[in-house]
Design an enzyme around this catalytic site. Structure first.
Site, PDB file in Angstrom:
ATOM      1  N   SER A 278       0.682  -1.028  -0.080  1.00  0.00           N
ATOM      2  CA  SER A 278       0.039  -0.021   0.002  1.00  0.00           C
ATOM      3  C   SER A 278       0.927   1.195   0.039  1.00  0.00           C
ATOM      4  O   SER A 278       2.013   1.105   0.537  1.00  0.00           O
ATOM      5  CB  SER A 278      -0.847  -0.070   1.018  1.00  0.00           C
ATOM      6  OG  SER A 278      -1.489   1.329   1.409  1.00  0.00           O
ATOM      7  N   ARG A 317     -26.356 -15.998 -44.241  1.00  0.00           N
ATOM      8  CA  ARG A 317     -25.292 -15.146 -43.977  1.00  0.00           C
ATOM      9  C   ARG A 317     -25.923 -14.006 -43.298  1.00  0.00           C
ATOM     10  O   ARG A 317     -26.875 -13.374 -43.621  1.00  0.00           O
ATOM     11  CB  ARG A 317     -24.544 -14.665 -45.170  1.00  0.00           C
ATOM     12  CG  ARG A 317     -24.163 -15.749 -46.120  1.00  0.00           C
ATOM     13  CD  ARG A 317     -22.749 -16.359 -45.437  1.00  0.00           C
ATOM     14  NE  ARG A 317     -21.567 -15.441 -45.570  1.00  0.00           N
ATOM     15  CZ  ARG A 317     -20.805 -15.299 -46.570  1.00  0.00           C
ATOM     16  NH1 ARG A 317     -20.933 -16.115 -47.789  1.00  0.00           N
ATOM     17  NH2 ARG A 317     -20.008 -14.541 -46.630  1.00  0.00           N
TER      18      ARG A 317
END
Length: 454
Positions: A278, A317
């Site tokens: 941290s 398609r």
């Protein structure tokens, strides 16, 4: 940064460089060219195109020959990259021999087959990572086969298990994913080559099916029984697999990060100086790999849903759903590669803290074995009566801050049914591990057997 998968900073945290290369512009274009070269070879062997044309086409099917700036412009104009690649390939070939390139094929034939080739390479990488993770998890299961720890139900202490049992459970799940991967290969690694509407009408009908068969063999793919241009179950199943695999890794990472909590402290991610630190709290050691795996899995699940939506394609398609795959499938694979890489690091160096496991087992002063005591009393007093006695004893132990064994020994019904040694035995967590060890052995035997099989 447009995405964490191509960010200079984040790309190798959330992703995998090898997986990213498979799905990169160069990688996919390479698969287009591999397909075109294979088609030319097969059609030359069948006498469908001149051998000279085949030789010229194959000699030019190298990704370094493609002008990607030009391909970008062509794709933006045409709407699909394959035709741009074919146009450049035709131009590169001498003596108009490139006119034989892409003979009888359509754009989606190349695109879908290239996707399958990329999936195959991705599967190989996933399997490699899975094998490494399973080896680490198997080692943890074997080493800690009988190491007692507390199981948790609804985040509360439940009954004792072993850490080896917890790891064996994960190993068994990963083995099922390995099996799923093998099954997926059979269904998914399938050629697409069928022309505009899937009927192969562009080729001489005496040669069309043979051409398709030989092309599949040339590329090492299965021959389709029928065109699958708008039948996207194969791709959707791949997405579901990625979602399930990353989900399993995320579940395991969630357990690890919960066990890493300061108040729990039973395991830790592999230690590296400054990893998980941290900026303001020097004491912190955060579960970094776990956090990344969790974030990746949540994202891949959403991409899995998108691939399900891409199944709803129109007629022979489609108009739009197909392109969903272009957007999410590459990133889903890259992110999955990242999750596997993080998991490989996590389980390859997981730190196990037996002392903290023992402390947590003792934390409730014996309440964790209340089920063991109940089941020990049940044959003598009846299950419901035993339950009520132990329930009251647990409340008393909490109220009086006493060991459960001490409270039980003050109860005449208990001492009338059990000796002091029997009470002590029932109140020892190490004596209530059930079949943990046997189940660990079964999973490890299956794992080792699979290694011999493969």
């Amino acid at each position: 940064m447009s995405s964490v998968t191509n960010s200079c900073i984040f790309k190798d945290i959330f992703g995998s460089s090898t997986m990213r290369e498979i799905w990169s512009d160069h990688g996919r274009t390479g698969y287009y060219l591999e397909w075109e070269a294979a088609l030319a070879k097969v059609q030359a062997r069948l006498g469908m195109i001149p051998q000279e044309a085949c030789d010229e086409i194959v000699s030019q099917c190298h990704v370094e020959n493609i002008d990607f700036d030009k391909l970008k412009q062509q794709t933006e104009l045409i709407g699909y990259p394959v035709l741009g690649v074919v146009q450049q390939l035709v131009f590169l070939c001498r003596n108009n021999l490139g006119e034989w390139c892409h003979f009888g094929a359509t754009t989606q034939d190349v695109t879908d087959s290239a996707t399958v080739l990329a999936i195959r390479a991705s599967f190989d990488l996933i399997e490699e990572h899975l094998d490494a993770i399973m080896a680490s998890v198997a080692g943890l299961a074997e080493t800690h086969r009988l190491l007692p720890m507390v199981a948790r139900s609804n985040l509360q202490q439940a009954v004792p298990i072993t850490f080896g049992f917890k790891m064996a459970r994960l190993l068994a799940t990963l083995q099922r994913h390995k099996q799923r991967l093998a099954q997926l290969r059979e269904r998914v690694l399938t050629l697409e080559f069928s022309g505009a509407a899937g009927t192969l009408a562009t080729l001489n009908q005496n040669q069309a099916m043979k051409c398709q068969e030989e092309l599949a063999k040339e590329l090492g793919l299965a021959q389709p029984e029928i065109a699958w241009h708008t039948e996207r179950d194969r791709i959707a199943e791949v997405g579901a697999f990625l979602g399930m695999l990353t989900g399993t890794l995320s579940k395991a990472a969630t357990d690890v990060k919960l066990m890493m909590q300061t108040e729990v402290g039973e395991v830790s991610e592999p230690y590296m100086p400054h990893r998980g630190s941290s900026s303001t709290m020097p004491n912190k050691f955060n579960p970094i790999s776990c956090a990344y795996i969790h974030a990746i899995a949540g994202t891949v699940r959403q991409q899995t849903a998108a691939l399900m939506d891409a199944m709803v394609e129109d007629h022979e398609r489609s108009t739009g759903p197909w392109e969903i795959e272009w957007i999410v499938l590459p990133e889903a694979f890259v992110l999955t590669g990242g999750a596997l890489k993080q998991a490989k690091t996590l389980f390859g160096g997981l730190q196990v803290h037996p002392d903290r496991m023992a402390q947590n087992l003792a934390m409730t002063k014996g309440l964790v074995v209340s089920e063991a005591v109940m089941m020990g009393l049940a044959p003598k007093l009846g299950r419901q009566t035993a339950h009520d006695i132990v329930y009251d004893a647990c409340r008393a132990a909490i109220k009086e801050d006493q060991m459960l064994a001490h409270v039980l020994k003050q109860n005449a019904q208990v001492t009338g049914a059990l000796s002091e040694d029997q009470v002590n035995h029932l109140c020892d967590p190490a004596n209530y591990l059930g079949l943990s060890g046997i189940m660990v052995d079964r999973v490890l035997d299956n794992y080792k057997s699979s290694l011999r099989h493969y």
